[in-house]
Scaffold this motif. Sequence first.
Motif, PDB file in Angstrom:
ATOM      1  N   VAL A  20      35.047 -96.896  36.978  1.00 45.35           N
ATOM      2  CA  VAL A  20      34.097 -96.500  38.022  1.00 45.35           C
ATOM      3  C   VAL A  20      34.856 -96.069  39.279  1.00 45.35           C
ATOM      4  CG1 VAL A  20      32.338 -97.381  39.614  1.00 45.35           C
ATOM      5  CG2 VAL A  20      32.135 -97.816  37.158  1.00 45.35           C
ATOM      6  N   LEU A  21      35.860 -96.841  39.664  1.00 43.91           N
ATOM      7  CA  LEU A  21      36.651 -96.501  40.851  1.00 43.91           C
ATOM      8  C   LEU A  21      37.366 -95.176  40.692  1.00 43.91           C
ATOM      9  CD1 LEU A  21      38.119-100.022  41.661  1.00 43.91           C
ATOM     10  CD2 LEU A  21      36.467 -98.750  43.061  1.00 43.91           C
ATOM     11  N   GLU A  22      37.858 -94.883  39.490  1.00 43.10           N
ATOM     12  CA  GLU A  22      38.525 -93.612  39.240  1.00 43.10           C
ATOM     13  C   GLU A  22      37.562 -92.437  39.369  1.00 43.10           C
ATOM     14  OE1 GLU A  22      40.268 -94.238  35.384  1.00 43.10           O
ATOM     15  OE2 GLU A  22      41.902 -95.454  36.213  1.00 43.10           O
ATOM     16  N   GLU A  23      36.279 -92.672  39.067  1.00 41.07           N
ATOM     17  CA  GLU A  23      35.264 -91.602  39.117  1.00 41.07           C
ATOM     18  C   GLU A  23      34.692 -91.410  40.520  1.00 41.07           C
ATOM     19  OE1 GLU A  23      32.425 -92.869  36.204  1.00 41.07           O
ATOM     20  OE2 GLU A  23      33.803 -92.522  34.530  1.00 41.07           O
ATOM     21  N   MET A  24      34.884 -92.383  41.399  1.00 41.00           N
ATOM     22  CA  MET A  24      34.302 -92.320  42.756  1.00 41.00           C
ATOM     23  C   MET A  24      35.086 -91.356  43.650  1.00 41.00           C
ATOM     24  SD  MET A  24      33.400 -96.335  43.422  1.00 41.00           S
ATOM     25  CE  MET A  24      32.817 -96.143  45.102  1.00 41.00           C
ATOM     26  N   ASN A  78      43.914-105.426  40.103  1.00 47.87           N
ATOM     27  CA  ASN A  78      44.430-104.619  41.208  1.00 47.87           C
ATOM     28  C   ASN A  78      44.168-103.154  40.918  1.00 47.87           C
ATOM     29  OD1 ASN A  78      47.051-103.565  39.933  1.00 47.87           O
ATOM     30  ND2 ASN A  78      47.302-105.775  39.737  1.00 47.87           N
ATOM     31  N   PHE A  79      43.881-102.450  41.988  1.00 51.06           N
ATOM     32  CA  PHE A  79      43.470-101.055  41.885  1.00 51.06           C
ATOM     33  C   PHE A  79      44.209-100.221  42.921  1.00 51.06           C
ATOM     34  CE2 PHE A  79      39.814-103.828  40.981  1.00 51.06           C
ATOM     35  CZ  PHE A  79      39.583-103.499  39.651  1.00 51.06           C
ATOM     36  N   LYS A  80      44.550 -99.013  42.564  1.00 51.49           N
ATOM     37  CA  LYS A  80      45.159 -98.078  43.501  1.00 51.49           C
ATOM     38  C   LYS A  80      44.046 -97.339  44.244  1.00 51.49           C
ATOM     39  CE  LYS A  80      49.493 -98.759  42.557  1.00 51.49           C
ATOM     40  NZ  LYS A  80      50.331 -99.427  43.546  1.00 51.49           N
ATOM     41  N   SER A  81      43.155 -98.110  44.845  1.00 46.33           N
ATOM     42  CA  SER A  81      42.016 -97.580  45.587  1.00 46.33           C
ATOM     43  C   SER A  81      41.964 -98.282  46.932  1.00 46.33           C
ATOM     44  CB  SER A  81      40.699 -97.858  44.854  1.00 46.33           C
ATOM     45  OG  SER A  81      40.665 -97.223  43.608  1.00 46.33           O
ATOM     46  N   THR A 103      26.215 -98.460  42.289  1.00 43.42           N
ATOM     47  CA  THR A 103      27.574 -98.515  41.748  1.00 43.42           C
ATOM     48  C   THR A 103      27.766 -99.797  40.945  1.00 43.42           C
ATOM     49  OG1 THR A 103      28.305 -97.272  43.694  1.00 43.42           O
ATOM     50  CG2 THR A 103      30.009 -98.300  42.355  1.00 43.42           C
ATOM     51  N   LEU A 104      27.257-100.904  41.448  1.00 40.27           N
ATOM     52  CA  LEU A 104      27.341-102.196  40.765  1.00 40.27           C
ATOM     53  C   LEU A 104      26.688-102.125  39.375  1.00 40.27           C
ATOM     54  CD1 LEU A 104      28.365-105.056  41.456  1.00 40.27           C
ATOM     55  CD2 LEU A 104      26.134-105.528  42.443  1.00 40.27           C
ATOM     56  N   ALA A 105      25.602-101.380  39.283  1.00 37.16           N
ATOM     57  CA  ALA A 105      24.891-101.232  37.997  1.00 37.16           C
ATOM     58  C   ALA A 105      25.747-100.516  36.954  1.00 37.16           C
ATOM     59  CB  ALA A 105      23.585-100.479  38.212  1.00 37.16           C
ATOM     60  N   LYS A 106      26.697 -99.711  37.393  1.00 40.78           N
ATOM     61  CA  LYS A 106      27.540 -98.964  36.454  1.00 40.78           C
ATOM     62  C   LYS A 106      28.553 -99.846  35.751  1.00 40.78           C
ATOM     63  CE  LYS A 106      27.239 -94.627  39.010  1.00 40.78           C
ATOM     64  NZ  LYS A 106      27.973 -93.631  39.810  1.00 40.78           N
TER      65      LYS A 106
END
Length: 130
Positions: free
Chosen positions: A126-130, A10-13, A27-30
């Motif tokens: 990755v989500l935090e960096e987006m 779970n993500f706060k995104s 993004t998937l490659a990251k």
Amino acid sequence: MTLTVSQDFNFKSPIEKVWLALTDANTLAKWVMANDFKPVVGHKFQFRNEQWNLIIDSEVLEMEEPYKLTYTWVGGGINTTVTWTLKHEEGTTYLHFEQTGFEKEDQAFNGAKFGWARMGEDLKKVLEEM
């Protein structure tokens, strides 16, 4: 009987951001591997990891933006299916992962359990960096 690797994250995104991380090749490659993914049912693509000398052949089987994505995962001695299911509730996106079709609890099965757990942590970053 086949075995399944199953994990929940779970993500706060927003769900759209998590969906993008699952369906945008760059993004998937990251957080998974280099790839030529396109979010189109029937699209054949590969995940590639030169360090492990690994090529995964895949085909998008099902896509219901932004709630479900299913593709094949064939390589490294396995022929499996990966399904991502997403839902968003009260500011949290819940991501359920399943990889089905393992024939036995062997190195490939245990490697998938470990690998997807690690990649889930990478996805969080990755989500935090987006």
